[in-house]
Write a protein that holds these residues in place. Structure first.
Motif, PDB file in Angstrom:
ATOM      1  N   LEU A  25       0.711  -1.056  -0.004  1.00 46.77           N
ATOM      2  CA  LEU A  25       0.357  -0.316   0.178  1.00 46.77           C
ATOM      3  C   LEU A  25       0.901   1.344   0.261  1.00 46.77           C
ATOM      4  CD1 LEU A  25      -2.326  -1.486   2.358  1.00 46.77           C
ATOM      5  CD2 LEU A  25      -3.130  -0.453   0.756  1.00 46.77           C
ATOM      6  N   LEU A  26       0.447   2.035  -1.241  1.00 48.01           N
ATOM      7  CA  LEU A  26       1.889   3.324  -1.344  1.00 48.01           C
ATOM      8  C   LEU A  26       0.935   4.168  -0.729  1.00 48.01           C
ATOM      9  CD1 LEU A  26       3.256   1.876  -4.052  1.00 48.01           C
ATOM     10  CD2 LEU A  26       4.073   1.423  -2.545  1.00 48.01           C
ATOM     11  N   ALA A  27      -0.414   4.129  -0.905  1.00 45.81           N
ATOM     12  CA  ALA A  27      -1.188   5.429  -0.782  1.00 45.81           C
ATOM     13  C   ALA A  27      -2.396   4.897  -0.646  1.00 45.81           C
ATOM     14  CB  ALA A  27      -1.246   6.689  -2.155  1.00 45.81           C
ATOM     15  N   TRP A  28      -3.470   5.696  -0.181  1.00 49.16           N
ATOM     16  CA  TRP A  28      -4.990   5.508   0.084  1.00 49.16           C
ATOM     17  C   TRP A  28      -5.260   6.765   0.328  1.00 49.16           C
ATOM     18  CZ3 TRP A  28      -1.210   4.122   3.095  1.00 49.16           C
ATOM     19  CH2 TRP A  28      -0.638   4.358   4.341  1.00 49.16           C
ATOM     20  N   ASN A  29      -6.861   7.390  -0.295  1.00 46.82           N
ATOM     21  CA  ASN A  29      -7.325   8.321  -0.115  1.00 46.82           C
ATOM     22  C   ASN A  29      -8.580   8.074   1.629  1.00 46.82           C
ATOM     23  OD1 ASN A  29     -10.318   6.926  -0.074  1.00 46.82           O
ATOM     24  ND2 ASN A  29     -10.223   7.870  -2.293  1.00 46.82           N
ATOM     25  N   PRO A  30      -9.688   9.044   1.726  1.00 49.54           N
ATOM     26  CA  PRO A  30     -10.188   9.155   3.131  1.00 49.54           C
ATOM     27  C   PRO A  30     -11.341   7.897   3.345  1.00 49.54           C
ATOM     28  CG  PRO A  30      -9.376  11.817   2.678  1.00 49.54           C
ATOM     29  CD  PRO A  30      -8.762  10.503   1.402  1.00 49.54           C
ATOM     30  N   MET A  31     -11.680   8.283   1.687  1.00 45.52           N
ATOM     31  CA  MET A  31     -12.411   6.916   2.108  1.00 45.52           C
ATOM     32  C   MET A  31     -11.973   5.561   1.944  1.00 45.52           C
ATOM     33  SD  MET A  31     -15.392   8.195   0.788  1.00 45.52           S
ATOM     34  CE  MET A  31     -16.785   6.977   0.489  1.00 45.52           C
ATOM     35  N   ALA A  32     -11.122   5.865   1.741  1.00 44.10           N
ATOM     36  CA  ALA A  32     -10.380   4.140   1.751  1.00 44.10           C
ATOM     37  C   ALA A  32     -10.204   3.561   3.075  1.00 44.10           C
ATOM     38  CB  ALA A  32      -9.033   4.201   0.702  1.00 44.10           C
ATOM     39  N   GLU A  33      -9.429   4.839   3.677  1.00 47.03           N
ATOM     40  CA  GLU A  33      -9.615   4.394   5.621  1.00 47.03           C
ATOM     41  C   GLU A  33     -10.776   4.386   5.797  1.00 47.03           C
ATOM     42  OE1 GLU A  33      -7.964   7.323   9.108  1.00 47.03           O
ATOM     43  OE2 GLU A  33      -6.648   7.575   6.439  1.00 47.03           O
ATOM     44  N   ALA A  34     -11.806   5.570   5.315  1.00 46.44           N
ATOM     45  CA  ALA A  34     -13.026   4.607   5.889  1.00 46.44           C
ATOM     46  C   ALA A  34     -13.303   3.580   6.366  1.00 46.44           C
ATOM     47  CB  ALA A  34     -14.395   5.428   5.826  1.00 46.44           C
ATOM     48  N   LEU A  35     -13.245   2.627   4.994  1.00 39.93           N
ATOM     49  CA  LEU A  35     -13.625   1.339   4.521  1.00 39.93           C
ATOM     50  C   LEU A  35     -13.163   0.190   5.198  1.00 39.93           C
ATOM     51  CD1 LEU A  35     -15.730   0.117   2.761  1.00 39.93           C
ATOM     52  CD2 LEU A  35     -13.792  -0.054   0.450  1.00 39.93           C
ATOM     53  N   LEU A  36     -11.521   0.845   4.969  1.00 43.24           N
ATOM     54  CA  LEU A  36     -10.740  -0.806   5.130  1.00 43.24           C
ATOM     55  C   LEU A  36      -9.967  -0.137   6.768  1.00 43.24           C
ATOM     56  CD1 LEU A  36      -8.980  -0.256   1.922  1.00 43.24           C
ATOM     57  CD2 LEU A  36     -10.611  -2.406   2.866  1.00 43.24           C
ATOM     58  N   GLY A  37      -9.899   1.451   7.013  1.00 47.12           N
ATOM     59  CA  GLY A  37      -9.577   0.999   8.388  1.00 47.12           C
ATOM     60  C   GLY A  37      -8.439   2.169   8.132  1.00 47.12           C
ATOM     61  N   SER A  38      -7.849   2.596   9.251  1.00 47.60           N
ATOM     62  CA  SER A  38      -6.319   3.255   9.447  1.00 47.60           C
ATOM     63  C   SER A  38      -5.064   2.354   9.290  1.00 47.60           C
ATOM     64  CB  SER A  38      -6.465   4.354  11.016  1.00 47.60           C
ATOM     65  OG  SER A  38      -5.532   4.805  10.644  1.00 47.60           O
ATOM     66  N   PRO A  39      -4.509   2.933   8.266  1.00 49.45           N
ATOM     67  CA  PRO A  39      -3.330   1.690   7.577  1.00 49.45           C
ATOM     68  C   PRO A  39      -2.133   2.220   9.076  1.00 49.45           C
ATOM     69  CG  PRO A  39      -3.651   3.889   6.240  1.00 49.45           C
ATOM     70  CD  PRO A  39      -5.190   3.377   7.025  1.00 49.45           C
ATOM     71  N   ASP A  40      -2.425   3.275  10.006  1.00 47.55           N
ATOM     72  CA  ASP A  40      -1.768   3.459  10.763  1.00 47.55           C
ATOM     73  C   ASP A  40      -1.407   2.518  12.041  1.00 47.55           C
ATOM     74  OD1 ASP A  40      -0.717   5.739   9.358  1.00 47.55           O
ATOM     75  OD2 ASP A  40      -2.182   7.009  10.654  1.00 47.55           O
ATOM     76  N   ALA A  41      -2.737   1.420  11.734  1.00 51.21           N
ATOM     77  CA  ALA A  41      -2.938   0.093  12.858  1.00 51.21           C
ATOM     78  C   ALA A  41      -1.450  -0.249  12.816  1.00 51.21           C
ATOM     79  CB  ALA A  41      -3.936   0.351  12.562  1.00 51.21           C
ATOM     80  N   HIS A  42      -1.218  -0.528  10.956  1.00 51.82           N
ATOM     81  CA  HIS A  42       0.522  -1.864  10.824  1.00 51.82           C
ATOM     82  C   HIS A  42       1.527  -1.100  10.112  1.00 51.82           C
ATOM     83  CE1 HIS A  42      -3.355  -4.252  10.675  1.00 51.82           C
ATOM     84  NE2 HIS A  42      -4.179  -3.660   9.575  1.00 51.82           N
ATOM     85  N   PRO A  43       2.426  -1.451  11.003  1.00 50.87           N
ATOM     86  CA  PRO A  43       3.580  -0.770  11.001  1.00 50.87           C
ATOM     87  C   PRO A  43       4.181  -1.116   8.863  1.00 50.87           C
ATOM     88  CG  PRO A  43       4.171  -3.448  12.517  1.00 50.87           C
ATOM     89  CD  PRO A  43       2.760  -2.480  11.753  1.00 50.87           C
ATOM     90  N   SER A  44       4.687   0.030   9.228  1.00 49.20           N
ATOM     91  CA  SER A  44       4.892  -0.167   6.837  1.00 49.20           C
ATOM     92  C   SER A  44       5.317  -1.427   6.578  1.00 49.20           C
ATOM     93  CB  SER A  44       6.000   1.848   6.742  1.00 49.20           C
ATOM     94  OG  SER A  44       6.527   1.240   7.781  1.00 49.20           O
TER      95      SER A  44
END
Length: 183
Positions: A25-44
């Motif tokens: 995952l290189l980039a995502w938008n706020p709508m993807a975060e709303a649907l899939l959850g925050s990528p910040d919850a995982h180590p890069s």
């Protein structure tokens, strides 16, 4: 990744993300975060569609009725990347790790499906709004080998569109509250 791609993601009103050739995952938008959850919850280094799909800590939470089909799509995309560069260190690391720790991955990888670019539909179980069925497509982005944009779409005016809009509103409200708390 070019700034123009990041700007495009931000203005899209549909969930979208950019995947590298090995499904990072290189980039995502706020709508993807709303649907899939925050990528910040995982180590890069764990922000990879295959690593997330086969994450043992999430296995018990799988509620996607078409999980195996989705896993096969991502495995097929990884196989295409491996075919183009069989000794790439990132591909070797991901496939090696999953081959060791996941019997499900080994079974699906053994099918030898190859998919350069895919599309389909996926059902998301979202507790706040219910099931949302979205179509998804991948679009190649510039570069060699280039990343792909994965965009989720829905029929305008459909119940799924209404649920997605409600989810976006809930996410925006939560984000606004979090922004106010950070000051």
């Amino acid at each position: 990744m070019p700034d123009s791609t990041r700007r495009l993601l931000r203005v899209m009103d549909t969930p979208a993300l950019v995947l590298g050739r090995h499904l990072d995952l290189l980039a995502w938008n706020p709508m993807a975060e709303a649907l899939l959850g925050s990528p910040d919850a995982h180590p890069s280094d764990r922000l990879n569609m295959l690593l997330l799909m086969f994450d043992d800590t999430l296995t018990g939470e799988r509620s996607c009725p078409d999980w195996e089909r989705q896993a096969l799509d991502y495995i097929g995309m990884m196989r295409a990347a491996v075919a183009a560069d069989p000794t790439h260190p990132r591909a070797t690391a991901i496939v090696g790790e999953l081959s060791i720790r996941s019997a499900e991955f080994r079974r699906l990888w053994a099918r030898h499906d190859v998919r350069a670019s895919v599309s389909g539909s996926k059902t998301f179980r979202v507790p706040e709004v219910g099931d949302i069925v979205l179509d998804w497509d991948t679009y190649p982005l510039p570069g060699r080998p280039g990343p792909v944009m994965l965009a989720f779409t829905v029929e305008p005016g459909s119940p799924d569109a209404d649920r997605l809009q409600l989810l976006a509103s809930l996410h925006a409200t939560r984000s606004a509250r979090a922004d106010r708390r950070s000051f």
